[in-house]
Motif scaffolding. Structure first.
Motif, PDB file in Angstrom:
ATOM      1  N   ALA A 148      27.293  35.495  31.290  1.00 50.79           N
ATOM      2  CA  ALA A 148      28.151  34.171  31.570  1.00 50.79           C
ATOM      3  C   ALA A 148      27.262  33.269  32.313  1.00 50.79           C
ATOM      4  O   ALA A 148      28.164  32.106  32.621  1.00 50.79           O
ATOM      5  CB  ALA A 148      29.418  34.735  31.964  1.00 50.79           C
ATOM      6  N   VAL A 181      26.606  33.767  35.726  1.00 51.63           N
ATOM      7  CA  VAL A 181      27.270  33.988  37.061  1.00 51.63           C
ATOM      8  C   VAL A 181      26.681  35.064  37.837  1.00 51.63           C
ATOM      9  O   VAL A 181      26.663  36.225  37.440  1.00 51.63           O
ATOM     10  CB  VAL A 181      28.953  34.447  36.937  1.00 51.63           C
ATOM     11  CG1 VAL A 181      29.693  34.432  38.300  1.00 51.63           C
ATOM     12  CG2 VAL A 181      29.515  33.332  35.982  1.00 51.63           C
ATOM     13  N   ALA A 213      28.392  39.504  33.765  1.00 49.83           N
ATOM     14  CA  ALA A 213      28.382  38.361  34.302  1.00 49.83           C
ATOM     15  C   ALA A 213      26.941  37.516  34.128  1.00 49.83           C
ATOM     16  O   ALA A 213      26.962  36.463  33.823  1.00 49.83           O
ATOM     17  CB  ALA A 213      28.276  38.715  36.072  1.00 49.83           C
ATOM     18  N   GLY A 254      32.431  34.830  40.550  1.00 46.68           N
ATOM     19  CA  GLY A 254      32.757  33.804  39.654  1.00 46.68           C
ATOM     20  C   GLY A 254      34.034  33.369  39.799  1.00 46.68           C
ATOM     21  O   GLY A 254      34.718  33.574  40.790  1.00 46.68           O
ATOM     22  N   GLU A 305      39.346  34.584  36.808  1.00 46.16           N
ATOM     23  CA  GLU A 305      39.396  34.924  35.458  1.00 46.16           C
ATOM     24  C   GLU A 305      37.983  35.526  34.968  1.00 46.16           C
ATOM     25  O   GLU A 305      38.138  36.506  34.231  1.00 46.16           O
ATOM     26  CB  GLU A 305      39.783  33.774  34.490  1.00 46.16           C
ATOM     27  CG  GLU A 305      40.927  33.134  34.955  1.00 46.16           C
ATOM     28  CD  GLU A 305      40.819  32.122  36.087  1.00 46.16           C
ATOM     29  OE1 GLU A 305      39.863  31.316  36.093  1.00 46.16           O
ATOM     30  OE2 GLU A 305      41.619  31.812  36.795  1.00 46.16           O
ATOM     31  N   GLN A 306      37.065  34.993  35.230  1.00 49.61           N
ATOM     32  CA  GLN A 306      35.805  35.496  34.930  1.00 49.61           C
ATOM     33  C   GLN A 306      35.513  37.040  35.752  1.00 49.61           C
ATOM     34  O   GLN A 306      35.083  37.799  35.031  1.00 49.61           O
ATOM     35  CB  GLN A 306      34.525  34.578  35.417  1.00 49.61           C
ATOM     36  CG  GLN A 306      34.402  33.326  34.802  1.00 49.61           C
ATOM     37  CD  GLN A 306      33.380  32.582  35.434  1.00 49.61           C
ATOM     38  OE1 GLN A 306      33.327  32.234  36.439  1.00 49.61           O
ATOM     39  NE2 GLN A 306      32.608  31.857  34.458  1.00 49.61           N
ATOM     40  N   ASP A 307      35.690  36.957  36.893  1.00 52.15           N
ATOM     41  CA  ASP A 307      35.750  38.544  37.633  1.00 52.15           C
ATOM     42  C   ASP A 307      36.415  39.272  36.942  1.00 52.15           C
ATOM     43  O   ASP A 307      36.052  40.605  36.858  1.00 52.15           O
ATOM     44  CB  ASP A 307      36.087  38.171  39.205  1.00 52.15           C
ATOM     45  CG  ASP A 307      34.942  37.322  39.953  1.00 52.15           C
ATOM     46  OD1 ASP A 307      33.925  37.064  39.319  1.00 52.15           O
ATOM     47  OD2 ASP A 307      35.526  36.970  41.048  1.00 52.15           O
ATOM     48  N   SER A 354      37.330  39.245  33.680  1.00 50.57           N
ATOM     49  CA  SER A 354      36.866  39.697  32.693  1.00 50.57           C
ATOM     50  C   SER A 354      35.582  40.630  32.658  1.00 50.57           C
ATOM     51  O   SER A 354      35.417  41.586  31.911  1.00 50.57           O
ATOM     52  CB  SER A 354      36.374  38.521  31.734  1.00 50.57           C
ATOM     53  OG  SER A 354      35.424  37.772  32.206  1.00 50.57           O
TER      54      SER A 354
END
Length: 140
Positions: A28, A30, A25, A122, A125-127, A129
């Motif tokens: 990224a 986030v 995270a 996030g 999709e971020q969470d 990943s």
């Protein structure tokens, strides 16, 4: 023949939360909350970054719980609760904290469910990943 299953430990949870999920995270940019549950749905670890939105604590826990109860990543379940989906009424039919948003992933060991991780803060999709990155780290 019975084999002994090694349960998810607090050390595993710390690896998932501190070492892996937060690292992914942060890379990224986030701020997130991370929840790790054992096979019984009990919290093993929880962490909310200082600047993570407050609701991310609740969403990370509900995503982990949903992934645990249904034995599948929440990213794979989103379409099941759409108005024409087979589980459309499930979130309201049960008095349980289910959340069908990507970011929850079950944790398996030797083919058996031993817990789940949930990320919030996030984009979905971020969470997802970040959670899968954490599982990759745990598998090493």
């Amino acid at each position: 023949m019975s084999t002994t299953l090694t349960p998810l430990t607090t050390a595993d949870a710390e690896t998932l939360v501190v070492a892996a999920a937060r690292r992914a995270a942060r890379a990224a940019g986030v701020a997130v909350s991370v929840t790790v549950l054992d096979a019984g749905g009990h919290p093993l670890a929880f962490l909310r970054d200082d600047s993570a939105v407050l609701i991310s604590g609740e969403t990370s826990t509900r995503k982990a719980y949903t992934a645990l109860q249904l034995g599948a990543p929440t990213a794979d379940l989103v379409d099941l609760v759409t108005p024409d989906g087979p589980f459309h009424t499930l979130p309201t039919a049960l008095d349980r904290p289910l959340l069908f948003i990507a970011g929850g992933v079950p944790i398996h060991r030797d083919g058996r469910l031993v817990g789940a991780i949930g990320l919030g803060g996030g984009a979905p999709e971020q969470d997802h990943s970040f959670a899968t990155a954490a599982l990759t780290e745990l598998a090493r």
